[in-house]
Design a protein around this motif. Structure first.
Motif, short mmCIF file in Angstrom:
data_model
loop_
_atom_site.label_atom_id
_atom_site.label_comp_id
_atom_site.label_asym_id
_atom_site.label_seq_id
_atom_site.Cartn_x
_atom_site.Cartn_y
_atom_site.Cartn_z
N ARG A 38 0.84 -1.21 0.00
CA ARG A 38 0.00 0.00 0.00
C ARG A 38 0.87 1.26 0.00
O ARG A 38 0.63 2.19 -0.75
CB ARG A 38 -0.92 0.02 1.23
CG ARG A 38 -2.19 -0.77 1.05
CD ARG A 38 -3.18 -0.46 2.14
NE ARG A 38 -2.69 -0.79 3.47
CZ ARG A 38 -2.82 -1.98 4.05
NH1 ARG A 38 -3.44 -2.95 3.42
NH2 ARG A 38 -2.35 -2.20 5.26
N GLU A 39 1.91 1.26 0.86
CA GLU A 39 2.79 2.42 0.94
C GLU A 39 3.57 2.61 -0.36
O GLU A 39 3.78 3.74 -0.81
CB GLU A 39 3.74 2.29 2.12
CG GLU A 39 3.04 2.43 3.45
CD GLU A 39 3.95 2.14 4.62
OE1 GLU A 39 5.14 1.82 4.41
OE2 GLU A 39 3.47 2.23 5.76
N GLU A 42 1.25 4.13 -2.87
CA GLU A 42 1.04 5.53 -2.54
C GLU A 42 2.24 6.38 -2.98
O GLU A 42 2.08 7.46 -3.53
CB GLU A 42 0.83 5.65 -1.03
CG GLU A 42 0.51 7.04 -0.56
CD GLU A 42 0.33 7.09 0.95
OE1 GLU A 42 0.63 8.15 1.52
OE2 GLU A 42 -0.10 6.08 1.54
#
Length: 71
Positions: A38-39, A42
């Motif tokens: 997820r990071e 992002e």
């Protein structure tokens, strides 16, 4: 010298376990991996907004790589 004929084995981080700690469960590992992905996603999106030309060039290179990849 003794031991020269034997190939050296690379150290595997999975082999090292700190004394007094339990190996992490599969669920923990999956959770940490999902958080990392997820990071990472992002960060990629942020990079695309901040440097659109460079991000577009990177996308084009990736597409070309995939087109020329042989299975």
């Amino acid at each position: 010298m003794a031991g020269q004929d034997e190939p050296r084995r690379k150290a595997d981080p999975a082999d090292r376990v700190d004394p007094g700690t339990e190996p992490e469960s599969a669920d923990e590992r999956r959770r940490r991996r999902a958080q990392f992905l997820r990071e990472l996603n992002e960060a990629r999106e942020l990079r695309e907004r901040v440097q659109p030309r460079r991000a577009r060039a990177a996308r084009m290179r990736q597409q070309m790589r995939m087109r020329t990849f042989r299975w």
